[in-house]
Motif scaffolding. Structure first.
Motif, PDB file in Angstrom:
ATOM      1  N   ASP A 251      46.859  34.335  35.485  1.00 32.51           N
ATOM      2  CA  ASP A 251      46.537  33.456  35.883  1.00 32.51           C
ATOM      3  C   ASP A 251      44.937  34.309  37.223  1.00 32.51           C
ATOM      4  O   ASP A 251      44.965  35.617  37.344  1.00 32.51           O
ATOM      5  N   ASN A 252      44.972  33.341  38.247  1.00 29.88           N
ATOM      6  CA  ASN A 252      43.683  33.839  39.557  1.00 29.88           C
ATOM      7  C   ASN A 252      44.449  34.725  40.244  1.00 29.88           C
ATOM      8  O   ASN A 252      43.341  35.814  41.096  1.00 29.88           O
ATOM      9  N   VAL A 268      38.396  37.677  34.172  1.00 25.82           N
ATOM     10  CA  VAL A 268      38.665  36.683  34.917  1.00 25.82           C
ATOM     11  C   VAL A 268      37.287  36.189  34.377  1.00 25.82           C
ATOM     12  O   VAL A 268      36.258  36.440  33.833  1.00 25.82           O
ATOM     13  N   SER A 272      37.651  32.234  39.310  1.00 27.77           N
ATOM     14  CA  SER A 272      38.215  33.013  40.096  1.00 27.77           C
ATOM     15  C   SER A 272      38.043  33.195  41.307  1.00 27.77           C
ATOM     16  O   SER A 272      38.411  34.184  42.052  1.00 27.77           O
ATOM     17  N   GLU A 275      39.290  33.789  45.218  1.00 30.76           N
ATOM     18  CA  GLU A 275      40.348  34.921  44.946  1.00 30.76           C
ATOM     19  C   GLU A 275      39.965  36.261  45.937  1.00 30.76           C
ATOM     20  O   GLU A 275      41.131  36.599  46.525  1.00 30.76           O
TER      21      GLU A 275
END
Length: 411
Positions: A251-252, A268, A272, A275
């Motif tokens: 995930d992110n 990604v 994202s 982050e």
């Protein structure tokens, strides 16, 4: 003299109070409008942004009664919007927009795009996604691109003397060092489809796909460029080890692990970006995948805002489109570190976030992800074939199989 001043003061107060009273009355007399919105596929990752924009619109226009409905069955969406004129706005994928526009079910919103100076306020890809031939039928909400990111120090240890790491070098390194590739993609995008999309961006002329949209079995069978995409996927499997077990779902949060060097690289999207912050340890991979070419990565816009031809509340639709064309609607998102398609909002981003904007900022019609220029009924068959490919099952007849399965007559 003093009496005259007092009289003038009293008169001014009376005038001011009258203005306040009439001003308030005018606000109360504003007509109450209605707006009915139908959203296709409300499970995609950009829906949070769509919901935020609609919620902010409600706050700014509290006198408007807004009805929202979500629907996932594509065939049902086309039917209800045509047979039942209960909806004003359809928020849908590009291939549905093309299908409905060419059947005459969507309104041309070119004047809105022009009047609101969207070409100047937004990156080209935002308006391009909503364009068919020379007319505009949709406004893109949330563009995002596919990006391989890597840790500078980690990659330098593997690839000596590389000022800029390209995708093929990264894949070669992954094979030689037996390194898994974490992926953080929207849940509706299969990893095999992501790989196919990056290849297609280097091989296919998207304008050809749009021009030949839903042309049927015979004409699609002659579109050999699509088979070249699948052939190259087989090359990646054999020569670079790009197989299903090469990828690890994440995930992110994987961005933080690339930042720390815990993992050397990951696949990604710009979704994202929150982050990433102002990372100095992460860089974005040059995405050219065919020798001698340097092609920008594909850009995806999962939802376009369209006006239905039989909309009852056309004035409210125009008001809503105006809102989506305004810089102010996106600035809050930019402050939260969310990459949008709006130039002004993205100007607030810094560091690697601003670097990741590049693919979106320079994208044109050839960076539209390929399956959005193909009929939506084709997508499950495309995924089936791409999954076969990253599991090593290459037939050399993938495109024809997709065409045959899409256009097989139902008995």
């Amino acid at each position: 003299m003093k009496k005259i001043k007092n009289v003038i003061f009293i008169v001014l107060i009376i005038i001011l109070n009258c203005n306040l009273v009439f001003g308030c009355s005018k606000g109360k007399d504003e007509p109450k409008g209605k707006l009915s919105i139908l959203i296709q596929n409300n499970a995609s990752q950009d829906v949070d942004v769509i919901n935020t924009l609609i919620a902010n619109y409600k706050k700014a226009h509290s006198q408007i009664e807004i009805k929202i409905e979500n629907m996932t069955e594509n065939e049902k969406i086309e039917k209800v919007t045509v047979d039942k004129p209960d909806y004003d706005v359809l928020i849908c994928e590009r291939n549905m927009m093309i299908s409905m526009a060419r059947q005459g079910y969507l309104s041309d919103i070119s004047s809105n795009v022009s009047n609101n100076k969207m070409i100047d306020k937004f990156y080209n890809i935002v308006s391009t996604y909503g364009r068919i031939d020379d007319k505009y039928y949709g406004i893109g909400v949330m563009p995002y691109s596919l990006n391989f990111i890597y840790n500078r120090q980690q990659a330098a240890g593997y690839i000596k003397g590389a000022d800029e790491i390209d995708l093929m070098s990264l894949l070669r390194m992954s094979k030689e060092k037996n390194i898994k590739i974490p992926v953080a993609l929207p849940k509706e995008m299969d990893i095999s489809l992501a790989v196919a999309s990056m290849i297609a961006d280097n091989i296919i002329n998207e304008a050809d796909l749009e021009k030949n949209f839903d042309v049927g079995r015979e004409k699609y069978s002659k579109f050999g460029k699509m088979q070249e995409v699948f052939k190259f996927m087989n090359t990646l499997f054999k020569d670079y080890g790009v197989s299903a077990d090469k990828f690890v779902l994440s995930d992110n949060s994987i961005v933080k692990k690339v930042e720390s060097g815990e993992v050397p690289f990951a696949l990604v999207t710009t979704l994202s970006s929150k982050e990433i912050d102002e990372s100095k340890n992460i860089a974005v991979v040059n995405s050219n995948i065919v020798d001698g070419s340097k092609v920008n990565p594909p850009v995806i816009i999962d939802h376009l805002v369209c006006q239905l031809q039989n909309a009852k509340n056309k004035d409210e639709v125009v008001r809503f489109l105006d809102y989506l064309s305004d810089d102010e609607s996106y600035k809050t998102l930019g402050k939260e570190g969310i990459i949008t398609g709006n130039r002004s909002a993205n100007s607030q981003l810094k560091g690697l976030q601003s670097q990741m904007i590049w693919a979106i900022s320079v994208a044109n019609e050839n960076n539209i992800i390929f399956y959005h220029n193909l009929p939506y009924k084709m997508k499950p068959h495309i995924i089936e074939q791409t999954k076969n490919l990253i599991n090593g099952a290459y037939s050399g007849n993938e495109w024809q199989t997709i065409v045959d399965k899409t256009y097989t007559e139902k008995k």
